[in-house]
Design a protein around this motif. Structure first.
Motif, PDB file in Angstrom:
ATOM      1  N   LEU A 191       0.824  -1.204   0.000  1.00 54.08           N
ATOM      2  CA  LEU A 191       0.000   0.000   0.000  1.00 54.08           C
ATOM      3  C   LEU A 191       0.860   1.257   0.000  1.00 54.08           C
ATOM      4  O   LEU A 191       0.531   2.252  -0.667  1.00 54.08           O
ATOM      5  CB  LEU A 191      -0.951  -0.012   1.203  1.00 54.08           C
ATOM      6  N   ILE A 192       1.958   1.240   0.728  1.00 54.80           N
ATOM      7  CA  ILE A 192       2.866   2.391   0.733  1.00 54.80           C
ATOM      8  C   ILE A 192       3.385   2.674  -0.670  1.00 54.80           C
ATOM      9  O   ILE A 192       3.556   3.834  -1.076  1.00 54.80           O
ATOM     10  CB  ILE A 192       4.020   2.154   1.729  1.00 54.80           C
ATOM     11  N   ASN A 193       3.589   1.621  -1.441  1.00 51.89           N
ATOM     12  CA  ASN A 193       4.125   1.769  -2.804  1.00 51.89           C
ATOM     13  C   ASN A 193       3.047   1.944  -3.862  1.00 51.89           C
ATOM     14  O   ASN A 193       3.365   2.081  -5.041  1.00 51.89           O
ATOM     15  CB  ASN A 193       4.982   0.546  -3.151  1.00 51.89           C
ATOM     16  N   HIS A 194       1.783   1.967  -3.470  1.00 49.25           N
ATOM     17  CA  HIS A 194       0.691   1.988  -4.461  1.00 49.25           C
ATOM     18  C   HIS A 194       0.624   3.337  -5.182  1.00 49.25           C
ATOM     19  O   HIS A 194       0.643   4.401  -4.542  1.00 49.25           O
ATOM     20  CB  HIS A 194      -0.655   1.709  -3.784  1.00 49.25           C
ATOM     21  N   PRO A 195       0.527   3.333  -6.509  1.00 47.77           N
ATOM     22  CA  PRO A 195       0.562   4.586  -7.272  1.00 47.77           C
ATOM     23  C   PRO A 195      -0.681   5.452  -7.168  1.00 47.77           C
ATOM     24  O   PRO A 195      -0.669   6.589  -7.643  1.00 47.77           O
ATOM     25  CB  PRO A 195       0.780   4.110  -8.711  1.00 47.77           C
ATOM     26  N   ASN A 196      -1.771   4.966  -6.563  1.00 50.29           N
ATOM     27  CA  ASN A 196      -2.932   5.839  -6.347  1.00 50.29           C
ATOM     28  C   ASN A 196      -2.657   6.886  -5.282  1.00 50.29           C
ATOM     29  O   ASN A 196      -3.405   7.852  -5.157  1.00 50.29           O
ATOM     30  CB  ASN A 196      -4.160   5.017  -5.930  1.00 50.29           C
ATOM     31  N   ALA A 197      -1.590   6.703  -4.514  1.00 50.17           N
ATOM     32  CA  ALA A 197      -1.203   7.670  -3.486  1.00 50.17           C
ATOM     33  C   ALA A 197      -0.113   8.587  -4.035  1.00 50.17           C
ATOM     34  O   ALA A 197       0.972   8.121  -4.393  1.00 50.17           O
ATOM     35  CB  ALA A 197      -0.703   6.951  -2.232  1.00 50.17           C
ATOM     36  N   GLY A 198      -0.418   9.878  -4.093  1.00 53.57           N
ATOM     37  CA  GLY A 198       0.592  10.843  -4.522  1.00 53.57           C
ATOM     38  C   GLY A 198       1.628  11.092  -3.453  1.00 53.57           C
ATOM     39  O   GLY A 198       2.755  11.510  -3.733  1.00 53.57           O
ATOM     40  N   GLY A 199       1.263  10.839  -2.207  1.00 50.49           N
ATOM     41  CA  GLY A 199       2.183  10.968  -1.075  1.00 50.49           C
ATOM     42  C   GLY A 199       1.726  10.059   0.045  1.00 50.49           C
ATOM     43  O   GLY A 199       0.530   9.778   0.178  1.00 50.49           O
ATOM     44  N   VAL A 200       2.665   9.570   0.860  1.00 53.72           N
ATOM     45  CA  VAL A 200       2.345   8.623   1.929  1.00 53.72           C
ATOM     46  C   VAL A 200       3.072   9.021   3.211  1.00 53.72           C
ATOM     47  O   VAL A 200       4.295   9.248   3.193  1.00 53.72           O
ATOM     48  CB  VAL A 200       2.746   7.179   1.552  1.00 53.72           C
ATOM     49  N   LEU A 201       2.330   9.089   4.302  1.00 54.18           N
ATOM     50  CA  LEU A 201       2.928   9.216   5.633  1.00 54.18           C
ATOM     51  C   LEU A 201       2.799   7.872   6.330  1.00 54.18           C
ATOM     52  O   LEU A 201       1.688   7.371   6.534  1.00 54.18           O
ATOM     53  CB  LEU A 201       2.219  10.291   6.460  1.00 54.18           C
ATOM     54  N   VAL A 202       3.933   7.268   6.666  1.00 50.90           N
ATOM     55  CA  VAL A 202       3.940   6.017   7.416  1.00 50.90           C
ATOM     56  C   VAL A 202       4.019   6.383   8.888  1.00 50.90           C
ATOM     57  O   VAL A 202       5.011   6.946   9.355  1.00 50.90           O
ATOM     58  CB  VAL A 202       5.124   5.121   7.006  1.00 50.90           C
ATOM     59  N   LEU A 203       2.946   6.084   9.616  1.00 47.76           N
ATOM     60  CA  LEU A 203       2.824   6.497  11.011  1.00 47.76           C
ATOM     61  C   LEU A 203       3.075   5.314  11.932  1.00 47.76           C
ATOM     62  O   LEU A 203       2.297   4.354  11.957  1.00 47.76           O
ATOM     63  CB  LEU A 203       1.424   7.069  11.255  1.00 47.76           C
ATOM     64  N   GLY A 204       4.168   5.366  12.686  1.00 46.82           N
ATOM     65  CA  GLY A 204       4.497   4.290  13.609  1.00 46.82           C
ATOM     66  C   GLY A 204       4.248   4.679  15.053  1.00 46.82           C
ATOM     67  O   GLY A 204       4.052   5.868  15.375  1.00 46.82           O
ATOM     68  N   LEU A 205       4.276   3.686  15.920  1.00 50.97           N
ATOM     69  CA  LEU A 205       4.236   3.938  17.363  1.00 50.97           C
ATOM     70  C   LEU A 205       5.652   4.001  17.898  1.00 50.97           C
ATOM     71  O   LEU A 205       6.037   4.973  18.530  1.00 50.97           O
ATOM     72  CB  LEU A 205       3.435   2.845  18.072  1.00 50.97           C
ATOM     73  N   GLY A 206       6.433   2.947  17.638  1.00 49.28           N
ATOM     74  CA  GLY A 206       7.825   2.934  18.070  1.00 49.28           C
ATOM     75  C   GLY A 206       8.249   1.624  18.693  1.00 49.28           C
ATOM     76  O   GLY A 206       9.402   1.216  18.564  1.00 49.28           O
TER      77      GLY A 206
END
Length: 503
Positions: A191-206
């Motif tokens: 999903l992070i690499n999916h081209p329907n997203a012009g930009g991606v924020l990967v939100l982690g906890l840690g």
């Protein structure tokens, strides 16, 4: 309009298109002539009626194939359903590759208005996606999306091509083991690499198992202008800081504008759910014809929900373009059967209560209708769960029948849009535009807020060629920016195939 349909010349049942009252007589083509059949009881719409006597243990034939065996002697004019027919399917089977000759057609190219990405992929949306690595930050992600969309709406000048900020909450990313955790990491990375997203924020906890550092190798090479990362435990105010990153992502996404792109670049997922007795007559064959048309223009389609191939799998196996693909398809089927057996579950415990109410009696009945979505093209690829499609043409994907899980799997494998046929109706969505195609006009008229296309007209006053072109044109419109009903409602769902132990 006649109130029944005999699908195949060899069938010993007809399907009621409308209720056939008890005592009503219909005339059915049989052999070189016709026969008259009187309904012994009311036959509900979508359900089956015997047009000849069937002995106990005899085969019930629909679509030209066996859909089960009679539990008892069935007389002409009787209602055929779960009370008097049972599955004829067994356990693991031996298969032989018997390739079916398939004519590969080429038709004139068409274009849609999409987004060319820097890595050579194309997108049909230009949204900003917030991908949580773990369920613990779901609420944070939703708060970020709310604040970011408010900012985006107030700063549209120069950012007209940016869609909206979307997140996909999920309960995964920690307390998982083995293949279960691997599934999560693969799907999130896809999903992070999916081209329907012009930009991606990967939100982690840690502190999660699938934290950002663990996830990065699965993501592979990425453009740091397109993908940003934030670990919530490392920030005093993770929401405010995330919105600042989204502002950067939006500025980058705004550099992309819609432009004409060949439909050969389109990847379309195909799925059905809430099926009824008309699914295999209207919507599913229509999607199959669409699939053939798109493939004839160089495009790609993906068919999934493996358990709903059981009983019709040899049709797909014999359309494999090579013996290697045939072997992969055998593994696709048998691996899923073994998955059921490992969990001590009945392989053929299907169809669902809604399917049965709609007229589907056995898994063979359901599967023969389901596989209509594959059209007549050769199988050119067989994908593992989480594997991204590489080969144009018809691909088979390993995923279960569950609507949310299967639709998410299609998106993760690269589908730009999912075509979802349904006879019962459903409002759900997936990470990509999910177009609902009704099998019957009653559903389409009743749930116009859910349904994008009505295939029910195929048993009324329309024909397959016209409706295929209409569906193709609508897909091009959606690929060019037209919102489907679930997008208009703001629905965005995601589910991952859960297979293992939860710690």
């Amino acid at each position: 309009m006649q109130n029944f349909l005999k699908i195949n010349d060899n069938d010993n049942v007809v399907v009621a298109l409308q209720v056939i009252p008890a005592g009503e007589t219909i005339t059915v083509e049989a052999g070189d002539g016709t026969i008259s059949v009187t309904a012994k009881e009311e036959i509900p719409a979508g359900h089956k009626m015997a047009i000849c006597d069937i002995a106990e243990g005899g085969e019930v034939i629909k679509y030209g194939y066996r859909i089960g065996n009679a539990k008892e002697a069935i007389t002409t004019g009787s209602w055929i359903h779960v009370h008097n027919v049972k599955t004829a399917l067994g356990d693991l089977l031996e298969y032989t590759y018997e390739p079916t000759p398939v004519e590969e057609k080429t038709t004139e190219d068409a274009t849609f208005m999409g987004f060319n990405r820097a890595d050579g992929k194309v997108g049909v949306r230009n949204d900003i996606w917030v991908i949580p690595t773990v369920g613990c930050v779901n609420n944070v992600a939703e708060a970020i999306v709310k604040m970011a969309n408010k900012w985006l709406d107030a700063n549209r000048d120069g950012m007209e091509s940016v869609g909206e900020v979307i997140t996909f909450p999920h309960p995964y990313g920690c307390s998982q083991m083995g293949d279960d955790q691997e599934n999560t990491r693969k799907i999130l990375a896809d999903l992070i690499n999916h081209p329907n997203a012009g930009g991606v924020l990967v939100l982690g906890l840690g502190c999660e198992n699938s934290n950002i550092d663990v996830l990065k190798p699965y993501i592979g090479e990425y453009d740091d202008k397109r993908v940003k990362f934030l670990v919530s435990q490392e920030h005093e105010d993770e929401i405010v800081d995330s919105v600042e990153l989204i502002k950067e992502l939006a500025a980058y996404a705004a550099t992309f504008k819609r432009e004409p792109i060949s439909v050969s670049k389109l990847i379309i997922g195909m799925k059905c759910g809430g099926s009824d007795g008309l699914s295999g007559i209207t919507a599913n064959p229509l999607v199959g014809r669409f699939s053939d048309l798109l493939i004839s223009k160089g495009g790609t389609t993906i068919l999934t929900e493996v358990p709903e191939m059981f009983g019709a799998e040899t049709i797909l196996m014999n359309r494999c373009a090579s013996e290697e693909l045939f072997d992969k398809t055998v593994c696709l089927i048998n691996d899923f059967k073994n998955y059921f057996k490992r969990h001590d579950q009945t392989i053929y415990e299907n169809p669902s209560p809604g399917n049965k109410k709609g007229g589907i009696s056995t898994l063979e009945d359901k599967s023969l209708g389901c596989t209509q979505k594959s059209g007549s093209a050769l199988v050119k690829g067989v994908l593992e769960y989480g594997e991204v499609v590489k080969t144009p043409g018809l691909n088979l994907l390993s995923a279960p029948g569950n609507d949310l899980v299967a639709a998410t799997a299609l998106a993760a494998s690269g589908a730009h849009i999912v075509l979802f046929t349904t006879g019962r109706g459903t409002p759900f969505a997936s990470p990509v535009p999910t177009m609902k195609i009704a099998t019957n006009s009653t559903l389409a008229n009743k749930k116009s807020n859910w349904i994008d296309f009505n295939a029910g007209v195929l048993v009324e006053d329309s024909n397959m060629n016209d409706e295929t072109q209409k569906l193709f044109d609508l897909v091009v419109e959606v690929a060019s920016g037209k919102l489907v009903r679930s997008e208009e409602a703001g629905f965005h769902d995601m589910a991952i195939f859960k297979q293992g132990v939860t710690l």
